[in-house]
Structure formats: C-alpha cells, structure tokens
Design a protein around this motif. Structure first.
Motif: not given
Length: 979
Positions: A513, A515, A517, A609, A645, A650, A653-654
């Motif tokens: 995945e 993210f 950040l 990313s 993010l 987060f 999305r988790k």
C-alpha cells in the motif's frame, strides 16, 4: 604477630594468580581432549604487523587498482588470480615460518566467523567514547565530535576527505595526531588474541585493554585492530577465498560445522581429504542450513522449475514463518542443543534437558519424541505464540517471550518450535534423502506437543492457481509469505537454490500500500552513502498539530532522488538533541527508541510516497504502528507538507485495507501478457459527440510507433527491460536515442541526465503510465498533463486542456478510486465569503487556550441519536439495519456486531456528558451515529432530515471511538459517510 594489610593483599593476589593459572591449565586440557590431533606451531607467534603488511594492504591495493583488460600478449594477472596469489603466499610463509596452526591468524582475519570469543559489547559510539578517554581528547574538540558523530560529515580539517560513515578512518585521523610510536609495535598475533580475550571477558571496563593497545601499537595497527573489534574486515577477499586457499575441503567443512577453529585444526594437512561422513551433519555440531531462493520470476516459471518430469508434478507449498531459523539437537543422554542460522547458541534460552527448570521449551518436550528415538537433529523456525489469541506474534518478540515464559504465566507469550525438516536420526545423516522421505521420517519420529513443538504443515500443488490460492490466504492473515519446495530434492547445506523458492507479497503486484508521508527526520549512511542522509523518518500529522513518528525508509531511492531531496531541504536540517528534542514539532516513541540523526520542521519538509507490505505493531514509533518492509516509490512534488497523510486519514485507510483483505485478492505477477481487448467508446462529459478510439488489438497496439525507454517506472514498479518488453509485445519498436527514427516517443519516470538534456531541447517526455493505460484499455489514449507527462514544452501546454475537464477528470479514461479521491480532495475549497482571517483565527486560539475540559465533559454539547435496529423500528424508518444485512446476504453475527458497537458508543457518550435520545423527530439532535455505510440506508435518513431547519451531522461510530482514544473532540468531517 598480626599480618599487615599489604601482606593480606599479596596473599590475595597470589591466590587469584593461582586460580587463573589453574583455569588456563584446565581449559588447555579440555582442548587437548577434544582435539587430540590438532596441530602445534614450531615457532613463536609472528608480529601483528605482518597481517596488514603482507596480507591486508596488498589485498586492498589489488582491490583499488585492478588489472586492466588483458590483450592477447598481456602477462598481467586478473584481480582474482592476484588475490589468490597474495593469500596463498601468506599461508605458505605461515606454514614455513610458524607452523601448521593458522587458527590464531584466521580468527583475526575473519573475526565475524570466530564463534569461540564472546562479544565485546563495543559498537562505534562506545568505542569512540573509550578512545576519547584513552587519547585524552577534549570533549569540545573537533576530533571528539567527529568520533562520536562518525556518520555525519567531518568538521574541521580537510573538507574533501570527510570520512563520513567510515568510523575506522575517523579513528585513524584522531590516533595519528597522538600516536605514541611511528614504527610497528611489539605485540604479536598471540598477544593481540590474549588482549582481545580480556576485552571480551570484562565487558564493563574496556579502557585498560584499549590503553594497552594504544601504548604498544602505531596508528595503522590500531586502525586495523578497530576493524577487527567491530568485525568489519573488508579486505577485498571473502572468507570462502581464504578457506579455499587453506584447504580444498575447508569451505565444505565450514558449511557443516560453522566452526572456523575446527576447519583450521582438522584440515591443517593439505594432502588430507574429507570422506563423505565428514561432509554431513553431526550431532552436537552446528551447521549452515539450506536457504530459500528469492522468487523474482513468474508463477509459471516456478511451476516449471518444480516439475522436471511428467511423472511427478507435485510440489509443496508451505507458509513462510515470521520467526528465527533454529536447529534442535538431541543427544543419546537427553541433552538438548539449540543454534540459530548464524551459529549462535540458544540452549540457555530454551533448555538443555527436559528437567531444566530454566528452559522455556525443553521442559514441555518429555513426550515429544516417539519410542526408539535415541538422537535427532531437527530444522525449523522458532516463533512467538500468544496463547490468549492462539496466534503467532510479530517478529522481534522472541527475547521477551523467553523472559515471560520463565514466570510460569500460562497466558504469557511463549516460544513455539515449528519443525519443517529432519536431518539426523539414530546416528544416521538424512541429508542425502529426498524431502519426501525426510518428511516420512519426521512424522515417524516426532510426537507433536500442542503449541510447543509441532510439525509444520504443507499443501500439495501442481498448478499456478494452487500457489495463488494459498498466497491469498496468507495475505489475508498478514503472514510472511510462502515457500515452494521440491519434494524430490535433497538437503543442500549452506546453499540457496531453486529447490526452495520463497514468495512474499512484496514480490507480487499491488499487494503493498502506498502512503504519501511527510519527512520529519534523516539518518546518515555508511560506506558509499557516508556523509549524507541516506534514509528518512516519516511521520503522520496528529490532531494536536504535531507529527508522530511512523516509519523509517531507506530503500528505493535513486541518485536523482537523493539529489532532489538534498536540493529541496539544504540548510533546513537540525541536529537531533536527545536532551532537548523538538517536541513542539515532532514526537517520538517513549524513550526516543527510534530517533533520527537530523530533524526538519514540517513546513520546510517534503512529501514522499512510501510502500509497505503490511502495517504491523511497533513500540519503536509514536503511532504504535509501522510499515513492514517499507520502500520509497516516488517523490510527491505536487503535494504540500499540509496535504501529507494525517493520523486520522491513516487509520481510516487502515480500516479499509483490513476490510479489503477479507475479500479475495486477485494475484498478478508484474509481467502481463498482451491480450486482445474489446473496442470501447468514450463519451466526453458535457458533450454530445462520441470519441472513437483507435481500434486495434493489443498485439498491434503500438504498431508503427517508435519508443525510447530511458528509466524504470515507479508505479507500478517495472524495470526498463520490462517496459521495453511490453512495447515490443504490442508491436512497437525500441530505440536507444531520440534520433534513431522519426517521431520517437521518449518515455521516462525520473529526471535522469538524458531527460534533462531533452528538457533543454524542449522535447516532450512521457511517463510509462501512458503505456500501461493504453495497454489496459486496448487503445491509443490522448495524453493527460498530470498523469502522463513528465515534461511539457512551454509551447505545447494548450493541447492538454482538451483531455481533461477543469477539475482534472479525464474525458477518455475511466476514473479510478485514486483519481476520485484526488478530485474530491482538490474540490474542497472555501468560498470567498467563507475565508477565515488570521485575526479571527488568533482570537479563536486565545479563547480555546483558556479551556481545558476534562475527558468526562468531552461530549457535553452533543445530542446523539443512535441508529440501532430497535430505534429504527420504533421510529418507522425504512431500510433498517436488519433489512440491509438481509439484502446483502450478511450474517446475523454482523447485525449483532452493529448493536455492540453502538452500545459501546452509547457508554462513551454518557460518560463524556453527552445526551442520547431515541426519538428521531427530536429537534435538539446534533449528531446521528451509524455503524455501517449503505446508500439505501443513508438516503432514507437524509430524506427525513431534509425538511428540518437545522440538519444534524450523520457520522460513523468511529468518530466517538477515536475522539475518546485521542482524548479530544475530533472534527466530524474527518469521518465522512462514503457511499
């Protein structure tokens, strides 16, 4: 006459000396008994300086100045030939001038292979502290700073030779200025080994021994000694080369023994050869286990490799365990021995017998072996087991599990040995038998002990689909991956071959995945990455405005990526001070368990990313979670630091990922085959005409088109060769420059030197994503500026306005979930009359700063209606939760789960001084809380609310739960109903 204090001290010293002499004598007798035929050197030990003068320095010189390509008449030797010549010459001189026992020299040449000497307890920083004390360097001096901050660029002196990341070179600089001697010292190889033994024995006070070395060595000798202590002997030759030069069977014996001393003492005679029994595993002697090869090809290749014949096509599929590789030895007298993959003994952890009360495993193995088993060697994985959850615990908890198990707490985590192979049974080595035969022997010898020692299971497979099905299962369970084994293969000690292949989710497309950040810290690298930040700490924005540490990423960066990051952040980095951490910006885990070397303010930082195989618990980061196997995928130049993010995003999305993992995931290997696509029509939004795409099959998709592929792609991750293969499979032609043919399409995903040259020429550079999109849809798509273009010439920007609408939505391509998320995010803007002035914000902050309500008053202004099935039925609201579940063929347990979640939220609301009503018509309602997302249900609620003057907010139970967890009332807008 009474004895004086001095007389008493002299007697104590004599007693200690007698005890030490007796201990040394006993150890010598034990060695003689164990190795009766070991060689003895005829002459005294040579000076330590011969090691670097005759061996290390010549090898390093050969590494730095390799021989150039040899012509037909050239007599110059190749580097590998010269390397072997240097080592062989040193060994020959040792035999001639010293004797046949080369063990004292080899344990200094290959210190990381010496299992006899215990650890020193000295790493770079601790050793630097001792050197500062021994050399009497001022703590405020440049040399002291350079020793303690050895990863960072050197301060003072020659700026060109920074030595960053190279601790021995830093030491050599500091020592050379203060060396007590210029010529080589008088220490022999034997003296150095004796002093190193003392250094290892007294792990609390290293200063006296280091002082002795300093008094008797010059700067060059001390530098090599530091490399030996740190076990960082990079001399331009591997241990295999040294062993092969010593004896032709040496490497083979080391693989089955993991003992450098045994190799030196058993194979001192070059004429002696090992027989087949000496090359097998032996009871009570650790060995190098067989390892699984990385699977970097397609599943089809895996299946083909596992099916060499038509008669037997079966292969075995095992779950890859997340623990520590371990071998168990049981002797005839009931003595257990445990060794790790790197030959570290763990017998004191797990027990030496079934009667060992301190053993955390063996005391439960009284009935683990069937009658008739006298001795055995098992190969397997030691994992941590949680008896409450009845599941494995994440890697890295074995040590704490061992400690917890000694308390005899039945609910504590425990070591659990999963056996997948047997190599020795009743005085017979089984490595020459097939895996299938060894498994039969394992089943006949071992009696599983529940959740203590069990035989690892496997699934038989014959097709690609069998692998995919099993991989779906382990991905859903967040497991490590798979190991595919050939049941017809024999055990290969110390080898990594295609008979065992490991398949991890990281090797499969889109199982990780991404993210976006924010970088909040940096770590200095070592070796070739020395002197610059080579890995980065990333964080998540918390509701309080601070950034919580989340993960550390160092893989996947190219030279161009590092250059861009350095250019964007130069002059903005600050040294991390453990005593005064920047808590107004960044928060780390308790005790600063994982802290960076440098930190950067969030508003001055960049967004990158990062992709991970899974999200796992971790106490090293403030968030309590981190990414497993994180790697950098691309720079997010298009995103500001505020758009990175957040913690709430987060967790949302988790949750989505957790739900997604419960569904069946389709596995795709990165390389796709070109297939014929069905012709599609595209209707432009807001227009009447139909745009007809080019009608071609994928086999001829790029026919007549020329391509120059310059770099790999970042997302999806594909190599340059793979992209070229895709283009060729679709009929395109490949060139290695833009001048090799007319109208060459230049494809790149990174700004390498070739791309920068094209930019100067104002040549369009297209991202590989355009190639993937065309192949996916089976037609030639118009180019989109943001998605498909790496560089657009200034005079060509107008033509891209015809491919997307004003909001960035494509006219020609189906919108993906990622596109939709971006569009919605970019569209959320304040109107002109909604702009909040800085003065208003300042006043609001002043007012809020005076208010600090306790957690019991958190929901004091909330009047909530809980959308339970009972309330829905009472208020005659259509499409109740039970109706929705029935329509979606869900289970009754899910309905019960909805009720439980709402019941928990009711408790939290009441405790937080919130008011709960069950009358839907109540005009005081501020929030309507639901525990699911369904279009029909939400529409029914919103239709009833539309007639009201003040419409309540409809949100999820997550808003209550996460506000309670964070001890602050979070914004409802962060928990939207997505339908």
């Amino acid at each position: 006459m009474p004895r004086s204090r001095d007389m008493q001290m002299d007697e104590d010293d004599d007693e200690n000396a007698f005890t030490d002499t007796r201990k040394v004598t006993q150890e010598k007798e034990d060695v003689d008994a164990k190795f009766p035929n070991r060689p003895r050197n005829d002459k005294s030990s040579p000076p330590f300086s011969i090691l670097y003068r005759e061996l290390f320095n010549p090898l390093m010189q050969n590494l730095k100045n390799p021989a150039k390509a040899r012509g037909k008449r050239s007599t110059q030797k190749a580097p590998q030939e010269k390397r072997r010549e240097i080592i062989t010459r040193f060994i020959a001189r040792w035999r001639r001038d010293v004797g046949n026992d080369i063990w004292p020299a080899f344990r200094l040449i290959m210190p990381d292979k010496d299992r006899e000497r215990s650890v020193y307890g000295l790493k770079e920083k601790a050793l630097g502290t001792v050197l500062i004390k021994v050399l009497r360097i001022s703590r405020d001096s440049d040399d002291a700073y350079n020793l303690l901050h050895w990863k960072q660029p050197r301060i003072g002196g020659d700026s060109k030779a920074t030595g960053a990341g190279d601790f021995p070179s830093r030491c050599e600089t500091a020592i050379s200025k203060r060396a007590l001697r210029t010529d080589p010292g008088d220490l022999t190889i034997e003296n150095v080994n004796e002093l190193l033994d003392q250094l290892a024995e007294d792990s609390k006070n290293h200063t006296p021994v280091i002082q002795e070395f300093y008094n008797r060595m010059n700067a060059e000798e001390l530098t090599w000694l530091i490399k030996i202590i740190l076990k960082q002997m990079k001399v331009g030759a591997t241990e295999k080369t040294f062993l092969d030069c010593w004896h032709q069977d040496a490497d083979e014996l080391y693989n089955v023994s993991s003992s450098l001393k045994l190799v030196c003492w058993d194979l001192w005679d070059p004429e002696f050869r090992l027989d087949s029994t000496d090359k097998g595993v032996k009871l009570g002697q650790t060995f190098q286990p067989q390892l699984a090869q990385f699977q970097l090809r397609s599943f089809e290749d895996v299946v083909k490799r596992m099916q060499p014949t038509e008669d037997d096509k079966v292969f075995w599929i095992e779950e890859k365990l997340d623990g520590e590789r371990m071998q168990l030895h049981l002797d005839d007298d009931g003595t257990f021995k445990f060794w790790s993959r790197k030959a570290k003994e763990y017998t004191d952890h797990y027990g030496s017998s079934v009667d060992d009360e301190n053993g955390t495993l063996t005391r439960y193995l009284k009935k683990a072996f069937k009658p008739g088993v006298r001795n055995i060697i098992l190969d397997g994985e030691m994992v941590t087991w949680d008896p409450i959850e009845d599941a494995m615990v994440a890697f890295g908890t074995l040590k704490s599990a061992v400690i917890a198990q000694r308390t005899d707490d039945p609910s504590a985590h425990r070591p659990f040995f999963r056996v997948f192979d047997i190599l020795y049974l009743n005085d017979t080595s089984l490595i020459k038998y097939t895996l299938r035969d060894r498994r039969n022997a394992l089943i006949s010898a071992v009696e599983p002990v529940h959740r203590r020692l069990e035989i690892h299971t496997y699934t038989e497979g014959t097709t690609v689909e069998d692998i995919k099905v099993k991989l779906r299962e382990v991905v859903a369970e967040a497991s490590e991956g798979l190991v595919i084994k050939n049941p017809r293969s024999m055990y290969c000690l110390g080898d990594r071959n295609d008979d065992w292949l490991k398949v991890k989710p990281d090797y499969v497309k889109d199982l990780g995945e991404n993210f976006d950040l924010l970088v909040i810290g940096g770590y200095y690298g070592q070796g070739s990455r020395g002197g610059r930040l080579s890995s980065f700490m990333c964080g998540l924005r918390a509701p309080n405005g601070k950034y919580y540490s989340f993960t550390k990423v160092g893989g996947g960066f190219s030279a161009q990526d590092y250059n861009w990051i350095r250019h964007q952040t130069e002059g903005k980095w600050n040294t991390w001070n453990t005593r005064k951490p920047p808590t107004e910006y960044i928060e780390l885990a308790a005790g600063q368990a994982e802290r960076p070397d440098e930190w950067i303010k969030p508003e001055e930082s960049i967004v990158i990313s990062v992709k991970g195989a899974a999200v796992t618990p971790s106490d090293q980061f403030k968030t309590g979670l981190t990414l497993r196997f994180p790697r950098f995928t691309k720079l997010r130049e298009d995103r500001s630091w505020e758009s990175a993010l957040s913690l709430n995003e987060f967790f949302r999305r988790k949750r989505e990922l957790d739900e997604q993992q419960q569904k069946e995931n389709e596995m795709h290997i990165e390389q796709r085959r070109a297939t014929k696509r069905v012709r599609k029509q595209f209707k432009i939004a807001g227009a009447d005409q139909i745009v007809e795409p080019v009608e071609v099959s994928n086999d001829h998709l790029f026919e007549g088109m020329n391509f120059w592929i310059m770099t790999e792609s970042s997302k999806p991750r594909k190599s340059k060769a793979e992209i070229e293969g895709m283009v060729k499979a679709c009929g395109g032609k490949i060139f290695q420059s833009d001048g090799g043919a007319p109208n060459v399409k230049c494809i790149a995903d990174k700004s390498v030197v070739k791309v920068l040259t094209l930019k100067k020429k104002n040549v369009e550079v297209i991202r590989p994503q355009w190639v993937f999109d065309c192949q996916e849809l089976g037609c030639i798509l118009p180019l989109e500026a943001d998605r498909h273009m790496l560089f657009i010439p200034p005079d060509s920007k107008d033509k891209f306005e015809e491919t997307i609408d004003p909001y960035g939505d494509s006219y020609y391509r189906d919108t993906t979930a990622e596109d939709l998320s971006r569009l919605l995010r970019d569209c959320v803007k304040l109107e002109d009359d909604e702009i909040i002035t800085e003065e208003a914000m300042s006043e609001l902050k002043d007012e809020l700063s005076q208010v600090d309500p306790p957690i019991g008053w958190m929901f004091q202004h909330v009047v909530a209606y809980l959308d339970t099935p009972r309330n829905a039925q009472k208020n005659h609201i259509s499409a109740t939760a039970e109706d929705i579940l029935n329509a979606n063929s869900q289970s009754r347990s899910q309905l019960d789960s909805i009720g439980l979640n709402l019941m928990m939220c009711q408790n939290l609301l009441e405790f937080g001084n919130g008011k709960i009503v069950d009358d839907f018509e109540n005009e005081d309602i501020t929030h309507i809380i639901i525990d699911y997302q369904d279009l029909t249900r939400v529409k029914a609620i919103r239709n009833l609310l539309s007639a009201r003057d003040t419409i309540p907010r409809v949100t999820l139970t997550d808003w209550i739960e996460e506000s309670w967890r964070d001890e602050t009332l979070l914004g409802v807008e962060n928990f939207p109903i997505e339908v």
